[in-house]
Write an enzyme that holds these catalytic residues in place. Structure first.
Site, mmCIF file in Angstrom:
data_model
loop_
_atom_site.group_PDB
_atom_site.id
_atom_site.type_symbol
_atom_site.label_atom_id
_atom_site.label_comp_id
_atom_site.label_asym_id
_atom_site.label_seq_id
_atom_site.Cartn_x
_atom_site.Cartn_y
_atom_site.Cartn_z
ATOM 1 N NE ARG A 189 -2.162 -1.372 3.448
ATOM 2 C CZ ARG A 189 -2.528 -1.188 4.706
ATOM 3 N NH1 ARG A 189 -3.677 -0.609 4.982
ATOM 4 N NH2 ARG A 189 -1.766 -1.591 5.688
ATOM 5 C CG ASN A 201 -4.169 -4.359 3.557
ATOM 6 O OD1 ASN A 201 -3.671 -4.276 2.441
ATOM 7 N ND2 ASN A 201 -3.443 -4.426 4.661
#
Length: 185
Positions: free
Chosen positions: A18, A36
């Protein structure tokens, strides 16, 4: 402007993915978010020009020592004004920026280790060759010094040998004379 929602599958959670996506998106000027999902995928909502979105999709298809993207699903939709920049969504209990920085440093360390050992092998080989040459040169120098010293001492012995012989002969004749004298008395 276009909006695309991406669902990324693979080894993409808990590996700094990320943070990498966020960094790439910000560099491209794309707005949106990355988060997520409970099923192990990562969801990315990205808004920007089509050319920039294409660059993003290509850049986030990462496969390295930690991250391994196996699939990216794309769903295009109408853009909204919901995003001012590009952000990483952090859920409760997740670590944030410090761990991402540590993962980036760890990835660099892995790269240096993998790539660096081949370079280290060459550098080490070069150092060994250089040291071998220095040691060989030093041995030759020591051998030359020893030969010079040995030749000098041998020459001194050869020079002193006749003198030593004469002294031994004088001692022998003197001893022989003394022995003869002692026997006669």
């Amino acid at each position: 402007m276009k909006n695309v929602t991406l669902y990324v599958t693979g080894n993409v959670q808990r590996v700094g993915y990320r943070a990498k996506v966020s960094s790439i998106a910000n560099a491209l000027g794309i707005k949106g978010l990355v988060q997520n999902l409970p099923d192990g995928r990562v969801k990315i909502i990205a808004q920007g020009e089509q050319s920039e979105l294409d660059k993003l999709i290509q850049a986030i298809n990462i496969s390295n020592s930690l991250i391994n993207v196996t699939n990216i699903e794309q769903e295009y939709s109408i853009p909204s004004d919901d995003y001012e920049g590009f952000n990483k969504v952090v859920d409760d209990g997740e670590t944030d920026e410090r761990l991402d920085n540590a993962i980036d440093l760890f990835k660099k360390l892995i790269t240096v280790t993998e790539d660096g050992f081949s370079n280290l092998g060459k550098e080490l080989g070069d150092k060994i060759d250089h040291n071998r040459i220095e040691i060989t040169s030093e041995i030759h120098s020591l051998r030359d010094d020893f030969n010079t010293l040995f030749d000098k001492r041998l020459s001194n012995i050869e020079y002193e040998l006749p003198e030593i012989k004469d002294k031994v002969m004088v001692l022998e004749s003197s001893t022989s004379y003394n022995l003869t004298d002692k026997r006669n008395t």
